[in-house]
Enzyme design. Structure first.
Site, PDB file in Angstrom:
ATOM      1  CD  GLU A 109      -3.011  -0.839   2.211  1.00 51.16           C
ATOM      2  OE1 GLU A 109      -2.963  -0.239   3.147  1.00 51.16           O
ATOM      3  OE2 GLU A 109      -4.202  -1.593   2.003  1.00 51.16           O
ATOM      4  CD  GLU A 131      -4.598  -5.861   2.794  1.00 50.98           C
ATOM      5  OE1 GLU A 131      -5.191  -5.213   3.397  1.00 50.98           O
ATOM      6  OE2 GLU A 131      -3.322  -5.972   2.772  1.00 50.98           O
TER       7      GLU A 131
END
Length: 770
Positions: A424, A485
């Site tokens: 991320e 995710e």
């Protein structure tokens, strides 16, 4: 640039640390040819959590040091609500050893599989250097400073503070790194010319003539010039099925790479999800016809590739369905040995029926990956990191992590994708161009991915790997697209939560997987996450826990786990999992819709033997799932009459499974369950013991939070609190062996229901030789 030169170019980052040969299977002290010794040094350590004057010197007062065995956590902790800085300190580990006479004249290395977070290593009072990084293996050579005839003292300063110069640290991180020498340690004694690593590449795997190219890395530490030979055997079980050899020209350089190709292979079994067939190669290094070193590596024949129509394994499309895994455990952080690490893989594959796991957000234990190989569980492995990217020195550590991860794990057939981007993080073109190119150079057989959270991210890797917590999911914007995710932090759920929240948590995972199944452009997805985990004060639910898992921190399943389990073929296991607790007023208006996750075709519901409802899979809400959940309204039936609820699952009109929940609302049965009946007395081996309060039919009694008193007999230590307070009717402790054999008995006593016990037999283990 040669690998050895690359290491040296790291300068202060590695301070002379080399890449070790993995010791994940180092079980024997001396190999059959008698030239290489791998000597585990996991027992007989001395530990001080404080600075000790003269602690690196050969002679030191160790009277106040603790006697410990590694894997070791520098601090035992409660399972929740602790100070997340309590393990952040610099500690000292010391280990005495005396080398066997056969070691004389060889080179001696100390190999660490993992130390959190930085390790400064000393031998006999001489500082060898510091290695920075908690998730990758490292080595130091001890040879120049060894006492060949007497006592040697290894000392390690372990800095477990959250140092900003070491990935994944530097800013906020949504997980805890804990501290200690938390993976195994071994002495490696090798000749000056020896095998440093072996990489097995399969060739033309799906053809009628598969082959293997065995790439051998040979180090020459003393510039010797004699020509060398390589002999390679391909082994199926205990049978040699192919052999090859290569003659190397005389070369005094410090490193050589030589390949040996084995062809004419017939009847090779492919590694796949249902039959994860494994082979091994044994490589022998010879000088003037005499074997001077050998290594063995396990691998599998398989072709794994993300394509524009999904993920293919051995030419067949497989929809990926899995979960992310943190390798942490209650009480001891990451310091668990092989058996417990492997158990997580078994839970994911056998209990949750996943076909892929992501090692978020760092390389996991070699033992866990070994189990993935053995069980047929695919792996996305990634480098340490969480959103933050530091300065140039920080990034060089990250690049080093890429190399160490790949060189440690490139023979695992379960690994199908290297994660070469900090989870991320924002785009860093030059940095990620470098990590991606390095991965391809080291291992041209696997694709790369880089976990991001925005689709506008620059795409440098082979697979666009994307964290997407929205619903509906974003449409794929690249032909090779994997969701890595979802759900997780957007809907944290505790085992003690109401039926409404537990059911919605389950439905959210089901909705995402239904959308993933709707298009071949989705390769599949990995939910966040498998198990609840410890986190910092600025994350989680106020008690240092992220309740993001489909199982709790003790590995006990939440209802959402039942959804994952239900997606397997009934031929593998017939599943009937209620996503609710049977309680009259579990909802504010009384119980109404109930959710059942099953791979059956039809479900009937009975209250006290009276048929009150039946249902087919909810294809309206879940048109794409292989096995859609069942939703049925029991409000009227439950108001009319309350009693035991029995559910029956049918396939082809025949009842194939039933499950009953008690309507009494009484704690009826109290029991303990051990994952293993046999352990080894090596001071490392451990097993989980689950404690449950149940109704008379074996369903967990969620309202129960009672405390039980534990009593342990026999050669083991209890990892966990005593007394132990149940959490939503269950919980777990671990038993870890000492170095004595015998019978271990754990008894738990409840104030009203009396005692329950479990026994585990501990077998003798061979003593470490140094």
């Amino acid at each position: 640039m040669k690998r050895r030169n690359f290491i040296l170019s790291m300068g202060a980052m590695t301070a002379g640390a080399a890449l070790p040969v993995s010791m994940a299977r180092a079980k024997t002290a001396l190999d059959s040819a008698g030239m290489r010794m791998t000597l585990p040094v996991n027992s007989q350590w001395r530990f001080s959590p404080h600075f000790v004057a003269g602690g690196h010197d050969p002679v030191c007062d160790e009277s106040r040091f603790q006697k410990i065995t590694v894997p070791h956590s520098n601090s035992r902790l409660p399972w929740h609500s602790f100070d997340d800085q309590s393990y952040e300190f610099v500690s000292l580990y010391r280990r005495h050893f005396k080398l066997p006479p056969k070691a004389k004249g060889k080179h001696v290395f100390i190999d660490f599989e993992g130390v959190m977070t930085a390790a400064t290593v000393w031998i006999n009072g001489v500082r060898l250097g510091e290695y920075r990084g908690g998730y990758t293996p490292f080595s130091f050579e001890l040879t120049p400073h060894i006492n060949w005839h007497g006592d040697n003292v290894l000392a390690v300063d372990v800095d477990s503070t959250e140092r900003k110069d070491i990935p994944p640290l530097g800013n906020q991180v949504d997980y805890l790194t804990f501290g200690g020498i938390y993976r195994e340690v071994a002495l490696r004694i090798v000749p000056a010319q020896h095998l440093d690593n072996v990489f097995v590449k399969t060739i033309d795997t799906l053809s009628a003539a598969p082959a293997v190219d065995v790439q051998c890395f040979i180090l020459n530490l003393e510039g010797q010039s004699e020509p060398l030979e390589l002999e390679v055997d391909l082994i199926d079980g205990s049978t040699v099925i192919a052999s090859g050899r290569a003659v190397m020209t005389a070369d005094t350089s410090s490193e050589q790479v030589q390949s040996v190709r084995l062809t004419n292979l017939h009847g090779i079994r492919l590694w796949n999800l249902q039959d994860p067939s494994l082979y091994s190669v044994q490589v022998r290094l010879l000088r003037t016809g005499v074997v001077i070193d050998q290594l063995s590596r396990r691998f599998g024949f398989r072709v794994a590739e993300f394509t524009d129509h999904g993920f293919e394994l051995n030419g067949k499309v497989v929809k990926l369905r899995g979960l992310n895994r943190h390798q942490t455990f209650p009480y001891v952080g990451q310091a668990m040995g092989a058996r417990v690490q492997k158990r997580d893989a078994e839970i994911l594959r056998k209990k949750l029926k996943c076909n892929i796991v992501r090692t978020s957000h760092y390389p996991n234990s070699s033992h866990f990956l070994d189990a993935c190989d053995e069980l047929g569980l695919l792996v996305l492995e990634e480098i340490p990191g969480w959103q933050f990217v530091g300065n140039e020195a920080w990034r060089e550590v990250c690049v080093d992590n890429v190399q160490r991860m790949i060189r440690r794990d490139w023979n695992h057939p379960s690994i199908i994708l290297w994660g070469v981007r900090v989870n991320e993080s924002q785009d860093f073109h030059d940095f990620y161009t470098k990590t991606n190119a390095l991965a391809h150079r080291l291992d041209p057989t696997r694709q790369t991915g880089g976990i991001r959270y925005f689709q506008e991210s620059e795409f440098l890797e082979d697979v666009f790997t994307m964290n997407d917590f929205e619903f509906p999911l974003k449409a794929p914007n690249h032909p090779r697209y994997l969701n890595t995710e979802f759900v997780g932090h957007t809907y944290p759920t505790k085992t003690i939560d109401s039926k409404e929240r537990l059911m919605e948590h389950t439905l959210r995972h089901a909705r995402i997987h239904d959308q993933l199944a709707s298009s071949a452009q989705y390769s599949g997805g990995l939910g966040w996450c498998a198990f609840d985990y410890n986190t910092h004060a600025d994350f989680g639910s106020g008690d240092r826990i992220c309740y993001h898992g489909v199982s709790d921190i003790f590995r006990e399943p939440k209802p959402a786990a039942g959804f994952y389990k239900s997606q397997c073929d009934p031929a593998e296991e017939i599943v009937l999992e209620p996503a609710f607790h049977w309680s009259r007023n579990d909802e504010s208006i009384g119980i109404r819709d109930v959710l059942v996750c099953s791979n059956c075709e039809h479900v009937k519901f009975y209250i006290d033997s009276k048929l009150v409802a039946e249902a087919d899979p909810d294809r309206k809400q879940f048109p794409h799932l292989p096995y859609a959940p069942f939703i049925v309204d029991l409000y009227e039936a439950a108001i009319t009459h309350w009693g035991d609820l029995r559910m029956e699952g049918y396939i082809n009109g025949r009842m194939v499974i039933s499950k009953t929940l008690s309507g009494k609302g009484i704690d009826q049965k109290f029991a303990l369950f051990a994952d293993d009946e046999q352990l080894i007395a090596d001071g490392i081996d451990a097993t989980r013991v689950v404690i449950r309060m149940m109704d008379e039919f074996g369903a967990i009694r969620q309202p129960c939070g009672d405390a039980v008193v534990l009593h342990l007999e026999g050669p083991a230590e209890l990892i966990g609190p005593n007394p132990f307070s149940l959490v939503a009717g269950s919980g777990a402790v671990w038993l870890r062996t000492t170095q004595q054999s015998g019978l271990v008995r754990l008894t738990a006593t409840h104030a009203l229901l009396g005692s329950a016990s479990v026994t585990v037999r501990v077998s003798a283990a061979g003593a470490e030789l140094v």
